[in-house]
Design a protein around this motif. Structure first.
Motif, PDB file in Angstrom:
ATOM      1  N   ILE A   1       9.257 -10.256  -6.300  1.00 58.93           N
ATOM      2  CA  ILE A   1       7.961  -9.587  -6.148  1.00 58.93           C
ATOM      3  C   ILE A   1       7.787  -8.502  -7.211  1.00 58.93           C
ATOM      4  O   ILE A   1       6.680  -8.263  -7.692  1.00 58.93           O
ATOM      5  N   VAL A   2       8.908  -7.855  -7.567  1.00 59.97           N
ATOM      6  CA  VAL A   2       8.804  -6.796  -8.566  1.00 59.97           C
ATOM      7  C   VAL A   2       8.243  -7.352  -9.873  1.00 59.97           C
ATOM      8  O   VAL A   2       7.346  -6.774 -10.483  1.00 59.97           O
TER       9      VAL A   2
ATOM     10  N   MET B   1       7.036  14.838   6.021  1.00 61.31           N
ATOM     11  CA  MET B   1       7.169  13.475   5.522  1.00 61.31           C
ATOM     12  C   MET B   1       7.640  12.538   6.624  1.00 61.31           C
ATOM     13  O   MET B   1       8.322  12.960   7.552  1.00 61.31           O
ATOM     14  N   PRO B   2       7.289  11.257   6.495  1.00 57.12           N
ATOM     15  CA  PRO B   2       7.846  10.286   7.443  1.00 57.12           C
ATOM     16  C   PRO B   2       9.343  10.162   7.232  1.00 57.12           C
ATOM     17  O   PRO B   2       9.853  10.426   6.145  1.00 57.12           O
ATOM     18  N   TYR B   3      10.038   9.764   8.281  1.00 58.17           N
ATOM     19  CA  TYR B   3      11.487   9.666   8.166  1.00 58.17           C
ATOM     20  C   TYR B   3      11.887   8.610   7.156  1.00 58.17           C
ATOM     21  O   TYR B   3      11.159   7.652   6.913  1.00 58.17           O
ATOM     22  N   PHE B   4      13.063   8.832   6.624  1.00 54.65           N
ATOM     23  CA  PHE B   4      13.636   7.924   5.627  1.00 54.65           C
ATOM     24  C   PHE B   4      13.773   6.518   6.203  1.00 54.65           C
ATOM     25  O   PHE B   4      14.399   6.331   7.241  1.00 54.65           O
ATOM     26  N   GLY B   5      13.156   5.530   5.529  1.00 57.71           N
ATOM     27  CA  GLY B   5      13.304   4.150   5.969  1.00 57.71           C
ATOM     28  C   GLY B   5      12.362   3.743   7.078  1.00 57.71           C
ATOM     29  O   GLY B   5      12.454   2.634   7.600  1.00 57.71           O
ATOM     30  N   ALA B   6      11.424   4.643   7.465  1.00 61.42           N
ATOM     31  CA  ALA B   6      10.504   4.294   8.545  1.00 61.42           C
ATOM     32  C   ALA B   6       9.608   3.135   8.109  1.00 61.42           C
ATOM     33  O   ALA B   6       9.110   3.107   6.991  1.00 61.42           O
TER      34      ALA B   6
ATOM     35  N   TYR C   1       1.171  -7.535  -1.576  1.00 57.51           N
ATOM     36  CA  TYR C   1       2.148  -7.977  -2.568  1.00 57.51           C
ATOM     37  C   TYR C   1       3.216  -8.848  -1.915  1.00 57.51           C
ATOM     38  O   TYR C   1       3.610  -9.872  -2.441  1.00 57.51           O
ATOM     39  N   ILE C   2       3.686  -8.403  -0.726  1.00 52.96           N
ATOM     40  CA  ILE C   2       4.811  -9.111  -0.117  1.00 52.96           C
ATOM     41  C   ILE C   2       4.372 -10.463   0.440  1.00 52.96           C
ATOM     42  O   ILE C   2       5.054 -11.470   0.273  1.00 52.96           O
TER      43      ILE C   2
ATOM     44  N   VAL D   1       3.107   4.755   2.956  1.00 60.33           N
ATOM     45  CA  VAL D   1       3.287   4.009   1.700  1.00 60.33           C
ATOM     46  C   VAL D   1       3.271   2.510   1.928  1.00 60.33           C
ATOM     47  O   VAL D   1       2.845   1.742   1.070  1.00 60.33           O
ATOM     48  N   HIS D   2       3.797   2.093   3.072  1.00 57.00           N
ATOM     49  CA  HIS D   2       3.948   0.649   3.275  1.00 57.00           C
ATOM     50  C   HIS D   2       2.690   0.009   3.840  1.00 57.00           C
ATOM     51  O   HIS D   2       2.680  -1.158   4.192  1.00 57.00           O
TER      52      HIS D   2
ATOM     53  N   VAL E   1      -1.232  -1.403  -0.254  1.00 52.72           N
ATOM     54  CA  VAL E   1      -1.248  -2.671  -0.991  1.00 52.72           C
ATOM     55  C   VAL E   1       0.044  -3.445  -0.848  1.00 52.72           C
ATOM     56  O   VAL E   1       0.093  -4.635  -1.143  1.00 52.72           O
ATOM     57  N   ALA E   2       1.105  -2.763  -0.391  1.00 50.78           N
ATOM     58  CA  ALA E   2       2.409  -3.426  -0.347  1.00 50.78           C
ATOM     59  C   ALA E   2       2.405  -4.703   0.485  1.00 50.78           C
ATOM     60  O   ALA E   2       2.952  -5.719   0.044  1.00 50.78           O
TER      61      ALA E   2
END
Lengths: 336, 120
Positions: free
Chosen positions: A125-126, A94-99, A112-113, A104-105, A108-109
């Motif tokens: 945004i949520v 998995m990619p590191y935490f917070g990368a 949205y942002i 995932v980022h 589509v994120a």
């Protein structure tokens, strides 16, 4: 996590439920740390509030003690350890935490942002994703909640009785006399809780909040009232039939918004056509569907609570009638 | 080097605790509690995935350019409420089982079922 282990070890289900409440609150604060304020809000009101309450009501009916160990933990432990080991092996890729560049980022994120302000015009945004981009998902989820409410109702509904037994009345009155301070203070608080729920409902576009959270908070206020003034009083104040009707109306309102936008020549739940200006249409659409969500969630939570409490009361009455109830169990349920 | 993954490991541990409760304990209410823990661990996993370093909560404001991924938040937000609704359904089933069998312990329920089959 320590609390989770404590939950495994404890056999007293009352303590387990208390620990679950703490666990819910802790995970809520964890969500705040991870920037998920909306989620934390929901988890705090659901995990630490409603779920504990429901479980308490349930264990008053099913008994408090878990039977002590006749199970064989070693096989289970083995299975669990193997599964856990495999999952941890899986995380190594998995990619590191917070990368920032995690997959995932990427998809589509960013849209949205970056674009949600022009397309939907809602700072949170949520809420924009929940109400507009993924409105169909949300419709499905509201439907699931509605179905669960119906399920609980059909499992726990009581046959209608023409006459109410009066034997319980005196003891209940007495209990309320004892909690006078609590009752008065809470009575003063309830309007503010309701007001706060409405604020959460309608401010969801700008800050954390929205229909789901507001619905749970609104229901919590009414449940508080029920706990203080007794189930019979609450049933007189809140019409059960109306609540059931409202649960359906909320879902219908949501679906109707979709149908109206279809009638106006757009896709299902495409709010652009609801008003002259697309952004104003989006605002109107989100407001309406959040209202629908709020109404359904509130009424389903109330349906669930009233079914459980009503069932418990009926059981208590029959038990008292038979005169076989143990004193200990009665005490636990009375303090609820 | 592996420190960057610690959050996933916490999730896995929580998940396994919940899983252990579900498969090793006989009490139905306790099983539901285990299921809740399992569920929460999945929630934490999603939120962890959506987290961006030095990011901020996904509410647009002046002067902030990095936001956490809002999509997992949406999914989990609704999942929590759906989760409580389904848990309530499970509790309702447990209550009815208690009424029918007089207990909520799995092995006793099975014993009673076997007895009934033998009788019929």
């Amino acid at each position: 996590m320590v609390i989770a282990i404590a939950i495994v070890r404890t056999r007293d289900l009352l303590a387990v439920v208390m620990l679950t409440g703490i666990y819910g609150l802790l995970s809520a604060s964890f969500f705040v740390v991870l920037d998920a304020v909306d989620v934390a809000f929901t988890e705090a009101s659901v995990g630490a509030g409603i779920s504990g309450l429901l479980m308490l009501t349930a264990i008053t009916m099913t008994g408090r003690k878990e039977q002590s160990g006749r199970h064989k933990p070693f096989l289970a432990l083995f299975v669990v350890l193997v599964t856990g080991g495999m999952l941890i092996y899986g995380t190594l890729d998995m990619p590191y935490f917070g990368a920032v560049d995690a997959p995932v980022h990427m998809h589509v994120a960013p849209r949205y942002i970056h674009d949600s302000m022009q397309e939907v015009g809602v700072p949170n945004i949520v809420t924009a994703v929940l109400g507009s981009y993924r409105a169909f998902d949300t419709l499905g989820e509201v439907a699931v909640i509605f179905t669960a409410g119906i399920g609980v109702l059909s499992l726990l509904a009581l046959p209608r009785r023409s006459k109410q037994a009066k034997s319980d009345e005196a003891t209940v009155e007495q209990m309320h006399e004892r909690h006078m301070v609590l009752r008065i203070v809470s009575k003063a608080l309830i309007p503010f809780i309701l007001l706060f729920a409405l604020y959460v409902q309608f401010h969801g576009d700008f800050g954390p909040g929205g229909g789901f959270q507001a619905g749970v908070i609104f229901a919590a206020a009414i449940i508080l009232y029920t706990m203080l003034f007794g189930l019979d009083t609450a049933k007189r104040v809140f019409n059960q039939g109306l609540i059931r009707l409202l649960a359906a109306i909320g879902l219908l309102l949501y679906a109707c918004v979709g149908v109206v936008s279809m009638l106006n020549g757009a896709n299902f739940l495409d709010y652009d056509v609801l008003a002259e200006d697309p952004v104003a249409g989006q605002h109107l659409g989100i407001l309406l569907i959040e209202l629908g969500v709020g109404i359904t969630v509130t009424s389903v939570m109330l349906i669930i609570f009233f079914s459980f409490a009503g069932r418990r009361q009926a059981q208590q009455k029959t038990a008292e009638h038979n005169g076989t109830e143990q004193q200990g169990e009665q005490d636990v349920s009375r303090t609820l | 080097m592996f420190l960057g993954l610690y959050n996933y490991w916490i999730v896995v541990l929580l998940m396994m605790i919940g899983f252990y409760i579900v498969i090793a304990h006989g009490n139905l209410i306790k099983k539901l509690v285990g299921l809740t823990i399992f569920q929460t661990s999945v929630f934490i996993f999603y939120i962890t995935v959506g987290m961006v370093e030095r990011g901020s909560a996904p509410i647009l404001a002046e002067g902030i350019s990095d936001y956490s991924n809002p999509l997992p938040h949406v999914l989990i937000l609704t999942a929590i409420v759906v989760g409580i609704a389904t848990t309530a359904l499970g509790l309702a089933l447990a209550v009815r089982i208690k009424e029918a069998y007089g207990c909520v312990e799995e092995d006793e329920i099975q014993k009673q079922d076997l007895l009934n089959e033998d009788n019929s």
